[in-house]
Design a protein around this motif. Structure first.
Motif, mmCIF file in Angstrom:
data_model
loop_
_atom_site.group_PDB
_atom_site.id
_atom_site.type_symbol
_atom_site.label_atom_id
_atom_site.label_comp_id
_atom_site.label_asym_id
_atom_site.label_seq_id
_atom_site.Cartn_x
_atom_site.Cartn_y
_atom_site.Cartn_z
ATOM 1 N N SER A 106 -13.109 59.446 17.076
ATOM 2 C CA SER A 106 -12.752 59.487 15.778
ATOM 3 C C SER A 106 -11.609 60.559 15.446
ATOM 4 N N VAL A 107 -11.415 61.659 16.357
ATOM 5 C CA VAL A 107 -10.434 62.453 16.117
ATOM 6 C C VAL A 107 -9.037 61.869 16.251
ATOM 7 N N ILE A 108 -9.050 61.112 17.388
ATOM 8 C CA ILE A 108 -7.680 60.466 17.833
ATOM 9 C C ILE A 108 -7.520 59.514 16.754
ATOM 10 N N ALA A 109 -8.449 58.510 16.071
ATOM 11 C CA ALA A 109 -8.557 57.611 15.052
ATOM 12 C C ALA A 109 -7.795 58.305 13.909
ATOM 13 N N LEU A 110 -8.436 59.281 13.395
ATOM 14 C CA LEU A 110 -7.675 59.776 12.305
ATOM 15 C C LEU A 110 -6.450 60.524 12.364
ATOM 16 N N ALA A 111 -5.982 60.898 13.413
ATOM 17 C CA ALA A 111 -4.806 61.391 13.791
ATOM 18 C C ALA A 111 -3.883 60.373 13.827
ATOM 19 N N VAL A 112 -3.931 59.211 14.387
ATOM 20 C CA VAL A 112 -3.212 58.226 14.490
ATOM 21 C C VAL A 112 -3.110 57.439 13.032
ATOM 22 N N LEU A 113 -4.158 57.680 12.375
ATOM 23 C CA LEU A 113 -4.243 57.046 10.974
ATOM 24 C C LEU A 113 -3.360 57.874 9.931
ATOM 25 N N ALA A 114 -3.275 59.131 10.090
ATOM 26 C CA ALA A 114 -2.651 60.119 9.259
ATOM 27 C C ALA A 114 -1.198 59.769 9.753
ATOM 28 N N VAL A 115 -0.773 59.536 10.895
ATOM 29 C CA VAL A 115 0.634 58.959 11.032
ATOM 30 C C VAL A 115 1.224 57.605 10.277
ATOM 31 N N LEU A 116 0.227 56.686 10.637
ATOM 32 C CA LEU A 116 0.385 55.480 9.924
ATOM 33 C C LEU A 116 0.331 55.375 8.410
ATOM 34 N N LEU A 117 -0.396 56.154 7.698
ATOM 35 C CA LEU A 117 -0.499 56.073 6.405
ATOM 36 C C LEU A 117 0.575 56.737 5.727
ATOM 37 N N SER A 118 1.123 57.908 6.402
ATOM 38 C CA SER A 118 2.344 58.489 5.754
ATOM 39 C C SER A 118 1.989 58.767 4.218
ATOM 40 N N ILE A 119 0.844 59.555 3.886
ATOM 41 C CA ILE A 119 0.584 60.079 2.502
ATOM 42 C C ILE A 119 1.252 61.288 2.259
ATOM 43 N N CYS A 120 1.621 61.544 1.156
ATOM 44 C CA CYS A 120 2.280 62.902 1.022
ATOM 45 C C CYS A 120 1.497 64.113 0.923
ATOM 46 N N SER A 121 1.642 65.052 1.409
ATOM 47 C CA SER A 121 0.772 66.144 1.447
ATOM 48 C C SER A 121 -0.014 66.779 0.405
ATOM 49 N N GLU A 122 0.548 66.639 -0.692
ATOM 50 C CA GLU A 122 -0.142 66.804 -1.710
ATOM 51 C C GLU A 122 -1.344 66.056 -2.216
ATOM 52 N N ALA A 123 -1.534 64.876 -1.506
ATOM 53 C CA ALA A 123 -2.441 63.826 -1.866
ATOM 54 C C ALA A 123 -3.449 63.575 -0.767
ATOM 55 N N ASP A 124 -3.060 64.018 0.497
ATOM 56 C CA ASP A 124 -3.834 63.636 1.742
ATOM 57 C C ASP A 124 -5.294 63.945 1.640
ATOM 58 N N VAL B 46 -3.850 67.963 9.270
ATOM 59 C CA VAL B 46 -2.970 68.932 9.969
ATOM 60 C C VAL B 46 -1.815 67.987 10.547
ATOM 61 N N VAL B 47 -2.262 66.941 10.989
ATOM 62 C CA VAL B 47 -1.175 65.841 11.674
ATOM 63 C C VAL B 47 -0.296 65.495 10.470
ATOM 64 N N GLY B 48 -0.878 64.862 9.255
ATOM 65 C CA GLY B 48 -0.265 64.130 8.215
ATOM 66 C C GLY B 48 1.046 64.861 7.740
ATOM 67 N N PRO B 49 0.867 66.326 7.332
ATOM 68 C CA PRO B 49 2.462 66.764 6.799
ATOM 69 C C PRO B 49 3.207 66.831 7.918
ATOM 70 N N MET B 50 3.106 66.815 9.177
ATOM 71 C CA MET B 50 3.677 67.034 10.172
ATOM 72 C C MET B 50 4.266 66.066 11.061
ATOM 73 N N VAL B 51 3.643 65.059 11.218
ATOM 74 C CA VAL B 51 4.134 63.761 11.853
ATOM 75 C C VAL B 51 3.553 62.398 10.981
ATOM 76 N N ASP B 52 4.140 61.872 10.409
ATOM 77 C CA ASP B 52 4.036 60.346 9.868
ATOM 78 C C ASP B 52 5.215 59.756 10.005
ATOM 79 N N LEU B 53 5.055 58.278 9.646
ATOM 80 C CA LEU B 53 6.094 57.321 9.954
ATOM 81 C C LEU B 53 7.489 57.435 8.932
ATOM 82 N N THR C 263 4.735 67.697 18.722
ATOM 83 C CA THR C 263 4.024 68.023 17.406
ATOM 84 C C THR C 263 2.634 67.378 17.220
ATOM 85 N N PHE C 264 2.520 66.196 17.238
ATOM 86 C CA PHE C 264 1.240 65.377 17.181
ATOM 87 C C PHE C 264 0.292 65.982 18.231
ATOM 88 N N ALA C 265 0.671 66.191 19.650
ATOM 89 C CA ALA C 265 -0.410 66.539 20.538
ATOM 90 C C ALA C 265 -0.847 68.009 20.213
#
Length: 317
Positions: free
Chosen positions: A234-252, A272-279, A301-303
Motif C-alpha cells: 500500500s505504501v509503494i502503491a500510493l508512492a507510485v500513484l503520487a508520481v503518476l497522478l501529478s496532482i498540484c500540492s495545493e490539491a493533493d 510527501v512524494v507528490g510535491p517532490m517527484v511526479d511526472l 528523492t523518491f526513495a
C-alpha cells in the motif's frame, strides 16, 4: 515571400480536414476514455499554470532586480548550513512545485549553492502555509497529518540538499541558455526572462500533464483496492500513484483523504512524494536542469521520500 505558408493557411487546411473527417472525429471525442484523458489533462494544467506563472515571474524578479550580493548575506556561507536555511525558506512561499522549478534555476544562476537551491525546490511546495492549511481541512479528524507532512517533507529536503553536497556533480546540472540580461534595461530584461521561462518550462509541463492523463486512463482503479490491504504494497502503491497522478500540492491532500481504504502512513507517503517527484515535475526538471540531473535526482528523492514518510508516520501517526 508570396509562396510562404503562414498560420492562416495552416488553420484553413485544419478546418477543411475537420469538415471532411467530422464523423471519425466526433466518434473519437465521444469516447469515455478520451473524455477522461481530456479532463485529467485540463485539470493538471489548470492547477499548475497559475503557479508556474507565479514562479516564472518571481524567478524573473530574482534574476533582474535582486543583486547577487543579497544571497551572500541572506544564506550562511557554509553550504551545509545554507541547506536547512533554504529548506525553511519554503515556508514563506505560497506556491507549488511548478513554480519552484524556475525559481530554483534562477537561484543557481544568481550564485546560490545548488544544494541550497535544490533543498528550497523540494521544501517550498510541500511545507508552505497554503499546502499545510489544505491538509488540515482535508484531514479534520487527523490534525497530526499536518505535523507529519511538514516534518517529513522538511527532512527530505534537507537530506537531499546534504546528499547533493556529498555526491552531486556540477556537470549534472545544465541550465538552458537564456538571454544575457545584464546589459538590458531592467524592464526589458524582466520580460525577456519571463518569456524565456514560460516557453521553456511550459512546454515540459504540457508533456508531463499528457503523461499523467494517459496513466489515469490506463491504470485500472480496482488495482488500488487489491493493494490497500497489504501494508508494504500500500505504501509503494500510493508512492507510485503520487508520481503518476501529478496532482498540484495545493490539491493533493483532498485526493489522499479520499483514499480512505489506505492507512494514514501510506497516505502520508503519498503527500510527501507528490510535491517532490511526479511526472510533470520530472519533465520540468529535465527541461530546466537537464536530463542527466533529473534521471539521478528524481529516483533518489523518491526513495528518501518513502523512507522518511514511513519513519515519520510510525512516530507521529
Amino acid at each position: 515571400m508570396g509562396d510562404r505558408v503562414g498560420s492562416v493557411e495552416i488553420l484553413a487546411v485544419l478546418l477543411v480536414l475537420l469538415v471532411l473527417f467530422r464523423g471519425p472525429v466526433a466518434d473519437a471525442i465521444s469516447d469515455p476514455r478520451l473524455q477522461t484523458w481530456t479532463t485529467v489533462f485540463v485539470s493538471v494544467m489548470v492547477q499548475a499554470v497559475p503557479f508556474l506563472v507565479f514562479g516564472v515571474v518571481l524567478s524573473a524578479i530574482i534574476a533582474v532586480y535582486v543583486p547577487r550580493s543579497f544571497w551572500a548575506r541572506a544564506l550562511p556561507r557554509h553550504p551545509a548550513l545554507a541547506v536547512p536555511v533554504a529548506s525553511c525558506a519554503g515556508v514563506v512561499l505560497p506556491g507549488c512545485e511548478c513554480g519552484a522549478v524556475p525559481i530554483a534555476g534562477s537561484l543557481i544562476r544568481r550564485g546560490v549553492t545548488p544544494a541550497a537551491a535544490l533543498a528550497f525546490l523540494l521544501a517550498a511546495p510541500a511545507i508552505n502555509p497554503i499546502v499545510l492549511a489544505a491538509t488540515a481541512v482535508a484531514f479534520p479528524n487527523n490534525p497530526e497529518m499536518v505535523v507529519a507532512r511538514g516534518v517529513a517533507s522538511l527532512v527530505v529536503a534537507m537530506i537531499m540538499g546534504w546528499l547533493w553536497l556529498r555526491l552531486g556533480k556540477a556537470e549534472w546540472i545544465r541550465l538552458p541558455h537564456r538571454p544575457d540580461l545584464d546589459g538590458m534595461p531592467k524592464g526589458r530584461a524582466f520580460w525577456a526572462s519571463v518569456r524565456h521561462d514560460v516557453v521553456h518550462a511550459g512546454g515540459f509541463l504540457v508533456l508531463g500533464a499528457m503523461a499523467a492523463a494517459t496513466i489515469n486512463v490506463v491504470v485500472p482503479e480496482r488495482w488500488l483496492q487489491t493493494l490497500a490491504d497489504n501494508p508494504v504494497l500500500s505504501v509503494i502503491a500510493l508512492a507510485v500513484l503520487a508520481v503518476l497522478l501529478s496532482i498540484c500540492s495545493e490539491a493533493d491532500a483532498f485526493v489522499a483523504a479520499s483514499l480512505s481504504q489506505f492507512s494514514l502512513t501510506s497516505r502520508l507517503v503519498f503527500l510527501v512524494v507528490g510535491p517532490m517527484v511526479d511526472l510533470k515535475l520530472i519533465s520540468m526538471q529535465a527541461g530546466v536542469f537537464g536530463r542527466r540531473f533529473a534521471f539521478r535526482f528524481a529516483p533518489a528523492t523518491f526513495a528518501i521520500c518513502v523512507l522518511a514518510g514511513v519513519a515519520v508516520g510510525a512516530v507521529i501517526l
